[in-house]
Design a protein around this motif. Structure first.
Motif, mmCIF file in Angstrom:
data_model
loop_
_atom_site.group_PDB
_atom_site.id
_atom_site.type_symbol
_atom_site.label_atom_id
_atom_site.label_comp_id
_atom_site.label_asym_id
_atom_site.label_seq_id
_atom_site.Cartn_x
_atom_site.Cartn_y
_atom_site.Cartn_z
ATOM 1 N N GLU A 299 21.217 -67.417 39.970
ATOM 2 C CA GLU A 299 21.748 -66.086 40.271
ATOM 3 C C GLU A 299 23.227 -65.993 39.886
ATOM 4 O O GLU A 299 23.693 -64.954 39.411
ATOM 5 C CB GLU A 299 21.582 -65.758 41.755
ATOM 6 N N PHE A 300 23.955 -67.077 40.080
ATOM 7 C CA PHE A 300 25.382 -67.132 39.743
ATOM 8 C C PHE A 300 25.575 -66.877 38.244
ATOM 9 O O PHE A 300 26.348 -65.994 37.842
ATOM 10 C CB PHE A 300 25.936 -68.498 40.132
ATOM 11 N N SER A 301 24.885 -67.631 37.398
ATOM 12 C CA SER A 301 25.072 -67.509 35.950
ATOM 13 C C SER A 301 24.527 -66.182 35.420
ATOM 14 O O SER A 301 25.135 -65.572 34.527
ATOM 15 C CB SER A 301 24.412 -68.689 35.230
ATOM 16 N N LYS A 302 23.397 -65.722 35.960
ATOM 17 C CA LYS A 302 22.843 -64.440 35.504
ATOM 18 C C LYS A 302 23.783 -63.293 35.868
ATOM 19 O O LYS A 302 24.044 -62.408 35.034
ATOM 20 C CB LYS A 302 21.462 -64.206 36.123
ATOM 21 N N SER A 303 24.296 -63.299 37.092
ATOM 22 C CA SER A 303 25.219 -62.245 37.520
ATOM 23 C C SER A 303 26.504 -62.275 36.701
ATOM 24 O O SER A 303 27.038 -61.223 36.336
ATOM 25 C CB SER A 303 25.549 -62.400 39.013
ATOM 26 N N MET A 304 26.994 -63.483 36.391
ATOM 27 C CA MET A 304 28.215 -63.589 35.597
ATOM 28 C C MET A 304 27.997 -62.995 34.203
ATOM 29 O O MET A 304 28.901 -62.340 33.652
ATOM 30 C CB MET A 304 28.668 -65.044 35.484
ATOM 31 N N GLY A 305 26.834 -63.179 33.623
ATOM 32 C CA GLY A 305 26.551 -62.587 32.327
ATOM 33 C C GLY A 305 26.600 -61.070 32.380
ATOM 34 O O GLY A 305 27.218 -60.415 31.528
ATOM 35 N N ASN A 306 25.967 -60.494 33.394
ATOM 36 C CA ASN A 306 25.957 -59.038 33.542
ATOM 37 C C ASN A 306 27.353 -58.493 33.816
ATOM 38 O O ASN A 306 27.752 -57.463 33.261
ATOM 39 C CB ASN A 306 25.002 -58.631 34.666
ATOM 40 N N ASP A 307 28.110 -59.196 34.669
ATOM 41 C CA ASP A 307 29.446 -58.722 35.010
ATOM 42 C C ASP A 307 30.439 -58.949 33.878
ATOM 43 O O ASP A 307 31.400 -58.189 33.731
ATOM 44 C CB ASP A 307 29.933 -59.390 36.304
ATOM 45 N N LEU A 308 30.232 -59.992 33.069
ATOM 46 C CA LEU A 308 31.072 -60.184 31.884
ATOM 47 C C LEU A 308 30.860 -59.046 30.890
ATOM 48 O O LEU A 308 31.808 -58.578 30.240
ATOM 49 C CB LEU A 308 30.751 -61.523 31.215
ATOM 50 N N GLU A 309 29.623 -58.620 30.764
ATOM 51 C CA GLU A 309 29.319 -57.486 29.880
ATOM 52 C C GLU A 309 30.090 -56.245 30.347
ATOM 53 O O GLU A 309 30.701 -55.529 29.539
ATOM 54 C CB GLU A 309 27.817 -57.215 29.881
ATOM 55 N N GLU A 310 30.090 -56.009 31.655
ATOM 56 C CA GLU A 310 30.816 -54.862 32.208
ATOM 57 C C GLU A 310 32.327 -55.036 32.038
ATOM 58 O O GLU A 310 33.050 -54.089 31.714
ATOM 59 C CB GLU A 310 30.466 -54.690 33.687
ATOM 60 N N LEU A 311 32.816 -56.265 32.256
ATOM 61 C CA LEU A 311 34.245 -56.542 32.131
ATOM 62 C C LEU A 311 34.731 -56.312 30.693
ATOM 63 O O LEU A 311 35.771 -55.677 30.462
ATOM 64 C CB LEU A 311 34.521 -57.988 32.560
ATOM 65 N N ILE A 312 33.985 -56.821 29.730
ATOM 66 C CA ILE A 312 34.379 -56.687 28.327
ATOM 67 C C ILE A 312 34.370 -55.217 27.901
ATOM 68 O O ILE A 312 35.253 -54.751 27.176
ATOM 69 C CB ILE A 312 33.460 -57.543 27.435
ATOM 70 N N THR A 313 33.373 -54.475 28.378
ATOM 71 C CA THR A 313 33.316 -53.038 28.085
ATOM 72 C C THR A 313 34.500 -52.320 28.718
ATOM 73 O O THR A 313 35.106 -51.429 28.103
ATOM 74 C CB THR A 313 31.996 -52.444 28.593
ATOM 75 N N ALA A 314 34.842 -52.720 29.955
ATOM 76 C CA ALA A 314 35.974 -52.104 30.652
ATOM 77 C C ALA A 314 37.298 -52.396 29.969
ATOM 78 O O ALA A 314 38.269 -51.644 30.126
ATOM 79 C CB ALA A 314 36.017 -52.583 32.104
ATOM 80 N N LYS A 315 37.356 -53.470 29.189
ATOM 81 C CA LYS A 315 38.559 -53.802 28.427
ATOM 82 C C LYS A 315 38.640 -53.024 27.104
ATOM 83 O O LYS A 315 39.589 -53.191 26.337
ATOM 84 C CB LYS A 315 38.591 -55.302 28.133
ATOM 85 N N GLY A 316 37.647 -52.186 26.837
ATOM 86 C CA GLY A 316 37.681 -51.354 25.641
ATOM 87 C C GLY A 316 36.989 -51.930 24.433
ATOM 88 O O GLY A 316 37.184 -51.454 23.308
ATOM 89 N N PHE A 317 36.151 -52.962 24.618
ATOM 90 C CA PHE A 317 35.411 -53.557 23.517
ATOM 91 C C PHE A 317 33.983 -53.013 23.496
ATOM 92 O O PHE A 317 33.503 -52.431 24.474
ATOM 93 C CB PHE A 317 35.376 -55.079 23.642
ATOM 94 N N ILE A 318 33.290 -53.251 22.391
ATOM 95 C CA ILE A 318 31.904 -52.826 22.231
ATOM 96 C C ILE A 318 31.004 -54.053 22.395
ATOM 97 O O ILE A 318 31.209 -55.067 21.729
ATOM 98 C CB ILE A 318 31.665 -52.208 20.840
#
Length: 247
Positions: free
Chosen positions: A73-92
């Motif tokens: 659950e830790f690694s799966k959640s980190m993947g999903n939240d990294l996707e959100e973080l990178i998008t929030a930083k203005g990347f595609i």
């Protein structure tokens, strides 16, 4: 008298391993950790005009990587939240969070600027003080009278060129060392690994999972601070050169 002797005989031939893992009365419920992160701010979508392929984070330790809950659950959640973080930083973000490089189709690789990977280097050292407990067997048994757990964690971020797979950028983000103590509730015939003890003993599971929640937040907050758009822009240019997209 014969019945009493028969009962004793059965007890003596119980497997020491199964007896050693029999639980005593648990005084607390098993804790369910929650891994969730919300970016502090959000830039406009695609502000930086850089396309990223994201690999799902993995634990470097193979035993942890295949141990199931709560690590999966830790690694799966980190993947999903990294996707959100990178998008929030203005990347595609192009495509899904990928499990492997081979899962990416060529068109995604050809039309992306970077691949980002995240590896979790997690170590837990359990210094146990034990006490012997009485069992009807010739094999000695013990409980953990006091366990002292020290946790060291770092998250390793790497940027890779999508076509040639050259490593262009790498950051090792070390987190503060964490410690906690616990008292075991399980009888053991031989010393278990930390993972085995954690799965069997709620007295170790609960404080470990609560620390994992804090570690998750610290990891994501640290990644947020270190994920610098201006730095990634220059790395993206180097990636295009490595892949022959620009001269």
């Amino acid at each position: 008298m014969k019945k009493f002797i028969a009962v004793i005989t059965v007890l003596l031939f119980i497997s020491p391993f199964s007896f050693a893992q029999r639980k005593g009365k648990e005084t607390q419920q098993r804790y369910t950790p929650k891994f969730d992160y919300v970016p502090a701010t959000r830039d406009p979508v695609a502000k930086n005009n850089i396309s990223i392929l994201l690999m799902r984070p993995i634990f470097i330790d193979r035993d942890i990587a295949v141990a199931g809950s709560p690590w999966s659950e830790f690694s799966k959640s980190m993947g999903n939240d990294l996707e959100e973080l990178i998008t929030a930083k203005g990347f595609i973000i192009r495509g899904d969070v990928f499990n492997s490089y081979d899962d990416m189709v060529y068109s995604d690789k050809a039309n992306s600027d970077l691949i980002i990977t995240a590896e979790i280097d997690f170590h837990a050292n359990d210094d146990r003080k034990t006490k012997s407990v009485f069992v009807l067997s010739s094999t000695p048994a013990f409980k953990v009278a006091e366990g002292n757990v020290g946790i060291t964690v770092s998250v390793i971020l790497t940027a890779i060129s999508p076509v040639t797979k050259q490593k262009l950028w790498k950051k090792n983000l070390s987190l503060p060392v964490r410690n906690f103590t616990y008292q075991g509730s399980i009888r053991w015939a031989t010393a278990p690994s930390v993972l085995a003890e954690m799965n069997e003993d709620v007295n170790l599971w609960n404080p470990m999972c609560k620390d994992l929640e804090d570690i998750y937040q610290e990891s994501m907050n640290t990644i947020w601070k270190q994920f610098d758009p201006s730095e990634l822009k220059s790395i993206a240019i180097e990636s295009k050169k490595a892949d022959g997209k620009i001269k």
